[in-house]
Design an enzyme around this catalytic site. Sequence first.
Site, mmCIF file in Angstrom:
data_model
loop_
_atom_site.group_PDB
_atom_site.id
_atom_site.type_symbol
_atom_site.label_atom_id
_atom_site.label_comp_id
_atom_site.label_asym_id
_atom_site.label_seq_id
_atom_site.Cartn_x
_atom_site.Cartn_y
_atom_site.Cartn_z
ATOM 1 C CG ASP A 23 32.108 26.779 -3.847
ATOM 2 O OD1 ASP A 23 32.599 27.152 -5.003
ATOM 3 O OD2 ASP A 23 31.445 25.813 -3.595
ATOM 4 C CG ASP B 69 31.377 25.581 -7.823
ATOM 5 O OD1 ASP B 69 32.175 26.271 -7.155
ATOM 6 O OD2 ASP B 69 30.162 25.138 -7.589
ATOM 7 C CD GLU C 259 26.618 29.104 -3.946
ATOM 8 O OE1 GLU C 259 27.733 28.945 -3.741
ATOM 9 O OE2 GLU C 259 25.661 28.322 -3.586
ATOM 10 C CE1 TYR D 170 27.946 21.599 -9.344
ATOM 11 C CE2 TYR D 170 29.859 21.711 -7.926
ATOM 12 C CZ TYR D 170 28.779 22.506 -8.615
ATOM 13 O OH TYR D 170 28.415 23.825 -8.421
#
Length: 534
Positions: free
Chosen positions: A94, A91, A495, A243
């Site tokens: 990571d 995603d 990120e 999430y």
Amino acid sequence: MEGGSEEYRTRNISRNLHFLFLLFPLLVLHPAAAARAASTSYKEALSKSLLYFEAQRSGRLPYDHRVPWRSHSGITDGLEQGVDLVGGYYDAGDHVKFGLPMAFTTTMLAWSVVEFGDEIAAAGELKHALEAIKWGTDYFIKAHTHPNVLWAQVGDGDTDHYCWQRPEDMTTSRQAYKVDEEHPGSEVAGETAAAMAAASMVFKDINPHYSHILLLHAQELFEFGDKFRGKYDDSLEVVRSYYPSTSGYGDELLWAALWLHQATRKEEYLDYLIQNAEELNGTTWAISEFSWDIKYAGVQILASKLLMERGSELEDEQRSTLEQYRSKAEHYLCSCLNMNDDDVDNVDRTPAGLLFIRPWNNMQYVTGAAFLLTVYSGYLAESDHGALHCPQGSVGLPELLSFAKSQADYILGFNPEGISYLVGYGERYPRRVHHRAASSVSYKADKAFIGCAQGYDEWYCRRGENPNVLVGAVVGGPDEKDEFRDARGNHMQTEACTYNTAPMVGVFAKLSELVGELVEGTQPAEEGEGFAYK
């Protein structure tokens, strides 16, 4: 969707000339800004945004993979559970494969092709767009092992975040987690159904057999998610810290029903949308953000499209309910334009005009808004509605598209920092992206194993630039004052996530054609902030 064909040009010339006619006054009003635009190319931005998804691939990479610093990874995923879960996308920076954001990413890529496939083809990027979608849907086919079973995650966020390793070196847990009848997950089932239904439309003429397979999976997943209702983060505790579903599953079920209706034209899915409109909050929630978690604005805009297309043939109840959906869609769009009466109902902006929802990865909300504004302007252009009606007045098509363009231009470097937040685009862009693979020496350059803590010592803590450029990634972006700090540890801003970039595929494609490629004699590079909304 062969963009170079005469048929393509004939089919699109009228609609796009209409847009250019509407936008021309804004060009005249802002000549200085138009002159500054010579360094901007939406076509280049589109190409680079699609390249980013190849950097995020998990699994065994194909021979024509275009990111030289990546290699195979996660090739035993699912082995412990006796299922093949190799493939899919990481995603962000990571190495967990989170099913909900992955499915949303795929839905947005598919929606981009459904709406702007001709424009993507004209830019020469249709092949790469299809590959990006199929990399996701191939994985979802594997993950949907039984009608009422969907593998929703591979890897554990907690252990993963303790390590800083390249995906090729992973030593963290690759445990897989599923939702089923006893452990329901309507959000992830619904979103995956939406992704596969939307993708079935993309592949319908190109690969009918594959399209049919996707549609069967989408229908089964929707039925599973609806029949066995339950929040997926109640069933899977591992997703709660990363999430969690704050909006519940109502938006995903309505979202899936809409995409299935678009893909099949079966009235049962329209009936579902109408009958569940209030219970699932589709016509009661007025939302000012659109994201991997909260899909209501997308639902309401797609429902508005349905109303515009079929208004005269609908039954009274259907038309009345779809009007309620459209009212909520207009609330979202007006909130982005700061055209609602109450400031509480409008989205904040930075001093330079960037939409600002919250500090953590704010760009995801910006790119989603840019996409929805762009598609809605197209829906209005093809209908007899003509304008968006807000509490503070009507907004014409130029303003809608202009504001979407202003957000895209900000991302591409027209901002106080002079930084492109699309990595690899322009001369200045984030060089220390919070991303394990990009910030570590390439596996192909040095196959020496990098341990869990070793990666933090040798690569994460380095002050230097990343050795690999994560081309096409849209990072989290600046704060509410337009300020940005390019530091690997500043993960709130540096990120990048797949669902940040996915909506921009369609936006860049549309803007590229409108501004640079439609009228013979214009230069594709002449694209800038000249359309900024006033």
